[in-house]
Design an enzyme around this catalytic site. Sequence first.
Site, PDB file in Angstrom:
ATOM      1  N   LYS A 151      -6.474  -2.688   0.687  1.00 30.67           N
ATOM      2  CA  LYS A 151      -7.051  -1.454   0.160  1.00 30.67           C
ATOM      3  C   LYS A 151      -8.459  -1.268   0.694  1.00 30.67           C
ATOM      4  O   LYS A 151      -9.202  -2.240   0.790  1.00 30.67           O
ATOM      5  CB  LYS A 151      -7.060  -1.496  -1.371  1.00 30.67           C
ATOM      6  CG  LYS A 151      -5.681  -1.594  -2.001  1.00 30.67           C
ATOM      7  CD  LYS A 151      -4.838  -0.351  -1.773  1.00 30.67           C
ATOM      8  CE  LYS A 151      -3.491  -0.453  -2.450  1.00 30.67           C
ATOM      9  NZ  LYS A 151      -2.671   0.760  -2.276  1.00 30.67           N
ATOM     10  N   LYS A 177       1.446  -6.370   3.593  1.00 27.69           N
ATOM     11  CA  LYS A 177       2.276  -5.175   3.751  1.00 27.69           C
ATOM     12  C   LYS A 177       1.430  -3.980   4.166  1.00 27.69           C
ATOM     13  O   LYS A 177       0.369  -3.733   3.591  1.00 27.69           O
ATOM     14  CB  LYS A 177       2.993  -4.848   2.437  1.00 27.69           C
ATOM     15  CG  LYS A 177       3.849  -3.593   2.487  1.00 27.69           C
ATOM     16  CD  LYS A 177       4.371  -3.253   1.115  1.00 27.69           C
ATOM     17  CE  LYS A 177       5.037  -1.890   1.117  1.00 27.69           C
ATOM     18  NZ  LYS A 177       4.083  -0.788   1.435  1.00 27.69           N
ATOM     19  N   ASP A 179       0.899   0.051   4.178  1.00 23.74           N
ATOM     20  CA  ASP A 179       1.333   1.101   3.267  1.00 23.74           C
ATOM     21  C   ASP A 179       2.100   2.161   4.039  1.00 23.74           C
ATOM     22  O   ASP A 179       2.185   2.123   5.279  1.00 23.74           O
ATOM     23  CB  ASP A 179       0.161   1.697   2.505  1.00 23.74           C
ATOM     24  CG  ASP A 179       0.550   2.085   1.085  1.00 23.74           C
ATOM     25  OD1 ASP A 179       1.755   2.064   0.765  1.00 23.74           O
ATOM     26  OD2 ASP A 179      -0.341   2.389   0.290  1.00 23.74           O
ATOM     27  N   GLU A 180       2.633   3.133   3.309  1.00 23.64           N
ATOM     28  CA  GLU A 180       3.609   4.054   3.901  1.00 23.64           C
ATOM     29  C   GLU A 180       3.019   4.930   4.991  1.00 23.64           C
ATOM     30  O   GLU A 180       3.736   5.387   5.879  1.00 23.64           O
ATOM     31  CB  GLU A 180       4.249   4.926   2.814  1.00 23.64           C
ATOM     32  CG  GLU A 180       3.365   6.010   2.229  1.00 23.64           C
ATOM     33  CD  GLU A 180       2.416   5.529   1.150  1.00 23.64           C
ATOM     34  OE1 GLU A 180       1.677   6.371   0.595  1.00 23.64           O
ATOM     35  OE2 GLU A 180       2.404   4.312   0.857  1.00 23.64           O
ATOM     36  N   HIS A 269      10.358   1.077   2.153  1.00 24.65           N
ATOM     37  CA  HIS A 269       9.429   1.828   1.316  1.00 24.65           C
ATOM     38  C   HIS A 269      10.092   3.164   1.002  1.00 24.65           C
ATOM     39  O   HIS A 269      10.685   3.782   1.886  1.00 24.65           O
ATOM     40  CB  HIS A 269       8.107   2.035   2.047  1.00 24.65           C
ATOM     41  CG  HIS A 269       7.000   2.496   1.146  1.00 24.65           C
ATOM     42  ND1 HIS A 269       7.011   3.720   0.513  1.00 24.65           N
ATOM     43  CD2 HIS A 269       5.848   1.890   0.758  1.00 24.65           C
ATOM     44  CE1 HIS A 269       5.920   3.857  -0.209  1.00 24.65           C
ATOM     45  NE2 HIS A 269       5.193   2.746  -0.085  1.00 24.65           N
ATOM     46  N   LYS A 310       1.622   2.516 -12.556  1.00 28.09           N
ATOM     47  CA  LYS A 310       1.050   3.857 -12.526  1.00 28.09           C
ATOM     48  C   LYS A 310       2.040   4.965 -12.176  1.00 28.09           C
ATOM     49  O   LYS A 310       1.699   6.141 -12.256  1.00 28.09           O
ATOM     50  CB  LYS A 310      -0.100   3.893 -11.511  1.00 28.09           C
ATOM     51  CG  LYS A 310       0.343   3.723 -10.059  1.00 28.09           C
ATOM     52  CD  LYS A 310      -0.827   3.759  -9.089  1.00 28.09           C
ATOM     53  CE  LYS A 310      -0.345   3.619  -7.648  1.00 28.09           C
ATOM     54  NZ  LYS A 310      -1.452   3.663  -6.677  1.00 28.09           N
TER      55      LYS A 310
END
Length: 415
Positions: A151, A177, A179-180, A269, A310
């Site tokens: 992040k 990993k 992210d998309e 994903h 979330k």
Amino acid sequence: MTGITYEDFLDLDYEPADDELVCDFRVTPASDMDMESAGSRVASESSNGTWAELQVEGNITDLSATCFHIDGDRIRVAYPDALFEHGNMPQVLSCIAGNILGMKAVERIRLVDCDWPEPLATSFPGPQYGTSVRSELLDAADRPITATVPKPKVGLSTDQHAQIGYEAWTGGIDLLKDDENLTDQSFNRYEDRLYQSLERRDQAEEETGEKKSYLVNVTGTGDQMLDRVQMAADAGCEFVMVDVVTAGWAAVQQVREVTEEEGLAIHAHRAMHAAFDRVPDHGVSMRALAQVARLCGVDHIHTGTADLGKLENEDTAGINEWLYSDLHGMNDVLPMASGGLHPGLVPELVDRIGTNIGIQAGGGVHGHPDGTHAGAKALRQSIDAAVDGIDIEEYADTHPELRTALDKWGTETPR
């Protein structure tokens, strides 16, 4: 000369044949339609019917689907095997979730579930590994595997990305990993990121004595994806990641062919899934999407956090149960829980969906007050406590990284 009408697609006494694909739909008919009229039109439009009464000369192949069950707002439709091109998922979905989603005869319609017959199901490869990745490719046979996305998920340089991966791996994370939306942008090129991350992976393996790997995002155009998969294999990576919904199922099937040859596992994903499944009375359920993903051959897929985290979730436990189930001898799939998870939520997550899962935390690792390495330790500690049946507060008394995480986040779900 034979007339074909909508009524020919409705038979409430019909018994589906063993080789027919049976689909469950939730239907809200248009204001001028009853359920029988709507059901017959669903079966007609998704097989060989049309809006006009036909007069067909001679014999034709009978490919008619049959609406054979109506119960409240639920209908069941049986599709003959000959309607489908075996091994072609786009064609199958064009039949069972194509024009019917836009028909005026229904106010709302949702593909809820499918019963996949052996001839059609076994025309697809299914997963190469499934849940066995925990022991075959990683050292996590008795616990959930762990994964993290650096992040912020975009904007990090390649050096920053690889360093965060190293800190996470050495803290106890199994899988770095992407992210998309991280693929091959100028700030973090695919090839550089792949090789630098794997170099730090090798270093982390040597230091920890544990197997580590990288879910590198190969999503792109068809040729790009295949090139990226091959590059990952040549570099010694054991996994690739595909944004399966946005890339499309034909692309997933192509990737699966290459991963079979190279021995790589596929991490799916599900970005964009909510466009299909979030509205509960329209679209395609996550359960059905997960079924398609299994047939096409993914080894992991995100299925939600059982109402923790979330993001909005469908029936995580029920989807996971289907992914584990016997399907004509096909390998199972490892469900991944992700989206707003942190160490304090792990005991409840494991209680709800068990240990045969993957747990992915991004902010719940990197947002730790003492940084990524400590955050990775805290996540792993929370999993160890849950697997061993030890109260997390008690475990935190002797594990300072976990204690700091609980002091920061407690056991509350973020929003």
